[in-house]
Design a protein around this motif. Structure first.
Motif, PDB file in Angstrom:
ATOM      1  N   ILE A 317      65.110  37.525  87.742  1.00  0.00           N
ATOM      2  CA  ILE A 317      65.273  36.193  88.339  1.00  0.00           C
ATOM      3  C   ILE A 317      66.719  35.732  88.230  1.00  0.00           C
ATOM      4  N   ASP A 318      67.329  35.976  87.080  1.00  0.00           N
ATOM      5  CA  ASP A 318      68.741  35.597  86.886  1.00  0.00           C
ATOM      6  C   ASP A 318      69.643  36.370  87.857  1.00  0.00           C
ATOM      7  N   GLU A 319      69.354  37.656  88.026  1.00  0.00           N
ATOM      8  CA  GLU A 319      70.140  38.495  88.930  1.00  0.00           C
ATOM      9  C   GLU A 319      70.040  37.989  90.369  1.00  0.00           C
ATOM     10  N   LEU A 320      68.842  37.638  90.783  1.00  0.00           N
ATOM     11  CA  LEU A 320      68.623  37.147  92.141  1.00  0.00           C
ATOM     12  C   LEU A 320      69.255  35.782  92.358  1.00  0.00           C
ATOM     13  N   THR A 321      69.195  34.943  91.351  1.00  0.00           N
ATOM     14  CA  THR A 321      69.796  33.599  91.456  1.00  0.00           C
ATOM     15  C   THR A 321      71.311  33.691  91.586  1.00  0.00           C
ATOM     16  N   LYS A 322      71.935  34.555  90.817  1.00  0.00           N
ATOM     17  CA  LYS A 322      73.389  34.745  90.903  1.00  0.00           C
ATOM     18  C   LYS A 322      73.791  35.219  92.298  1.00  0.00           C
ATOM     19  N   MET A 323      72.988  36.088  92.842  1.00  0.00           N
ATOM     20  CA  MET A 323      73.284  36.592  94.181  1.00  0.00           C
ATOM     21  C   MET A 323      73.192  35.468  95.202  1.00  0.00           C
ATOM     22  N   ARG A 324      72.212  34.608  95.064  1.00  0.00           N
ATOM     23  CA  ARG A 324      72.046  33.507  96.018  1.00  0.00           C
ATOM     24  C   ARG A 324      73.229  32.550  95.967  1.00  0.00           C
ATOM     25  N   TYR A 325      73.711  32.291  94.806  1.00  0.00           N
ATOM     26  CA  TYR A 325      74.853  31.378  94.665  1.00  0.00           C
ATOM     27  C   TYR A 325      76.176  32.031  95.082  1.00  0.00           C
ATOM     28  N   ALA A 326      76.177  33.357  95.151  1.00  0.00           N
ATOM     29  CA  ALA A 326      77.421  34.065  95.498  1.00  0.00           C
ATOM     30  C   ALA A 326      77.758  33.972  96.974  1.00  0.00           C
ATOM     31  N   TYR A 327      76.770  33.620  97.810  1.00  0.00           N
ATOM     32  CA  TYR A 327      76.994  33.569  99.255  1.00  0.00           C
ATOM     33  C   TYR A 327      76.928  32.131  99.749  1.00  0.00           C
ATOM     34  N   PRO A 328      78.069  31.545 100.087  1.00  0.00           N
ATOM     35  CA  PRO A 328      78.113  30.125 100.456  1.00  0.00           C
ATOM     36  C   PRO A 328      77.321  29.787 101.705  1.00  0.00           C
ATOM     37  N   TRP A 329      77.160  30.749 102.627  1.00  0.00           N
ATOM     38  CA  TRP A 329      76.427  30.431 103.854  1.00  0.00           C
ATOM     39  C   TRP A 329      74.913  30.419 103.641  1.00  0.00           C
TER      40      TRP A 329
END
Length: 530
Positions: A317-329
């Motif tokens: 979950i932490d890995e997926l959340t970081k990925m989501r925040y990494a893409y501004p669009w």
């Protein structure tokens, strides 16, 4: 009829030959002993032969008759050859006249195509440039809309450029995925399409500013006539910076809707390398038996984007959340995964999908083709699906690595392979309502309402939870799943309309009802083209 005519003409030739006066021809050679023997054995008696000699037919005249007979045989042989060539020529011309639409698959070549007559523009109102956005199927739908808009605004369309800035970072352009020449030629009776701007307009765009805008989403044709056309007439060249969902689902004239279908189902043909490899995958699958194409949307980027983490541990979950925040669009950051799942807005997990397919009594031995990218934590998450359906296959297991090498690192080209295979599958099942799922569903409707199981995710997740916690038995679970999906198999239905809320109504390309009647023979027609 042609053969009879040839025979008739041959008889006339024979008649004319007999009636034609020949001059006396002298020959030096004598009749060979074997020839004379053949004549006697063949039924020419000595007395009759003497009679012939007494009638004045000497050796040179007999030789003439033999040569004449030989010439007659040669003439007949050549006449037969001409007849065969004429028959072959007529067959070829018939196929050429009808074009790709009637060419049998076993003789199919992509070069056989009869172009429609070119549309004559009384007044070309200008040029439209388009930058498509999104993944392959989002861009595909957008391109169909842009062609339609260009045609009814009476403007020249420049072949759209594809999105190279999305998450997948695929550098493919239009001509890398779609057959640009066929695209242009097959639509020439409706709209003028060029690969690039003419020199004068190109120089103007390069030296002056280019008028660019994103058209308003879900617009009807009135918007384009009233707001866009005047701009094109003013600037000469207009650029659309986005193409997705720029034309409404409903309230569009029928002829406009039918052109959208024509572009999508006939003009957008994959380039030969993609199409040939896709056909090879289909061939391998069909030789082994029926197959189900499962569009399993459980890639890492999809799970991160949706915020759906059912079955994931804290580290994941932490890995997926970081990925989501990494893409501004990706605008949505804080997501309540449980609520979203209960609302039916999450992709089904591989485990949930396995339970659902079992409950629907899908044959355990059917081939299940995974039409998707790399599944997130696949070794763990795919275990239950593989146990339920041991004949799981994907591109990578059906083909040699060298066959896929040209397409690796090109996600849109890989998606094109999956699109083609999904169109050809016996059953298509999407685990989420993404763009590929929508377009494949509509395409299969167009091909004669081929079986497409549309999973009711909101209903399923509640039922799955009840089964897993022991509230209902397997039989109750299976019966409920079957009942809920009895009418969700891609059968004919009316597209829903929600005034003012186009995102909540049925997507045009999911159910292009204006193009679905009559349906007889449409699948066979598509197979001949592709």
């Amino acid at each position: 009829m042609l053969y009879n005519k040839v025979i008739f003409e041959d008889s006339e030739l024979e008649k004319n030959r007999k009636e034609r006066p020949y001059g006396k021809i002298r020959y030096v050679a004598l009749i060979k002993a074997e020839t004379l023997k053949g004549l006697i054995i063949g039924g020419v008696q000595t007395e009759k032969f003497k009679g012939l000699l007494n009638d004045g037919i000497k050796g040179d005249k007999l030789r003439f008759l033999m040569l004449a007979r030989k010439r007659s045989s040669q003439l007949k042989l050549w006449t037969l050859r001409v007849a065969i060539l004429m028959l072959l020529w007529i067959v070829v011309m018939q196929f050429k006249g009808l074009g790709d639409m009637v060419t049998p698959a076993m003789f199919k070549t992509r070069s056989v195509f009869s172009r429609p007559s070119q549309r004559i523009y009384e007044n070309n109102n200008g040029y439209l440039m388009v930058s498509s956005n999104g993944g392959l199927n989002q861009m595909r739908a957008g391109i169909c809309d842009m062609v339609t808009i260009a045609r009814y605004l009476n403007v020249t369309l420049i072949v759209p450029e594809l999105d190279n800035t999305s998450f997948w970072n695929d550098r493919s352009q239009f001509q890398d995925i779609f057959d640009a020449d066929y695209f242009i030629s097959s639509l020439r009776d409706e709209v003028r399409i060029l690969k690039e701007l003419p020199p004068q307009q190109k120089h103007k765009v390069e030296t002056e500013s280019l008028y660019s805008l994103p058209p308003i989403s879900w617009s009807n044709m009135t918007y384009y006539y009233d707001a866009i056309l005047p701009r094109i007439k003013t600037y000469g060249v207009v650029h659309f910076s986005k193409s997705d969902a720029r034309l409404a689902n409903n309230g569009i004239p029928e002829e406009v809707q039918k052109l959208r279908c024509r572009v999508n189902y006939h003009a957008l043909r994959f380039v030969p390398p993609i199409e040939q490899l896709a056909k090879e995958i289909v061939k391998i699958l069909k030789e082994r038996g029926p197959f189900l194409s499962l569009h399993l949307r459980y890639e890492m980027d999809m799970i991160a984007f949706t915020g759906c983490n059912e079955g994931c541990n804290k580290e994941e979950i932490d890995e997926l959340t970081k990925m989501r925040y990494a893409y501004p669009w990706w605008k949505e950051k804080e997501i309540d995964s449980e609520k979203k799942r209960n609302d039916g807005l999450c992709p089904l997990t591989p485990e949930e999908t396995a339970l659902t397919l079992r409950a629907l009594d899908i044959d355990r031995n059917i081939q299940v083709y995974i039409a998707a990218g790399d599944i997130y934590k696949s070794e763990k998450r795919m275990a239950s699906l593989k146990e339920a359906f041991p004949n799981l296959v994907k591109k990578e297991t059906l083909l040699e690595p060298s066959e896929l090498d040209p397409f690796r690192n090109h996600s849109n080209q890989m998606a094109a392979l999956d699109y083609y295979v999904s169109i050809e599958s016996d059953i298509f099942v999407p685990s989420y309502k993404g763009n590929m799922a929508k377009l494949v569903e509509g395409h299969r409707r167009y091909l004669g309402f081929k079986k497409t199981i549309l999973l009711h995710r909101k209903f399923l997740v509640k039922l799955i939870d009840q089964y897993k916690n022991g509230t209902i038995s397997w039989n109750q679970f299976s019966t409920s799943v079957k009942v809920a999906h009895a009418d969700r198999v891609g059968n004919p239905t009316t597209r829903s309309v929600v005034p003012g809320k186009p995102k909540e109504e049925d997507y045009f390309y999911t159910n292009p009802q204006e193009c679905l009647s009559p349906v007889d023979g449409i699948e066979q027609e598509w197979k001949k083209i592709h």
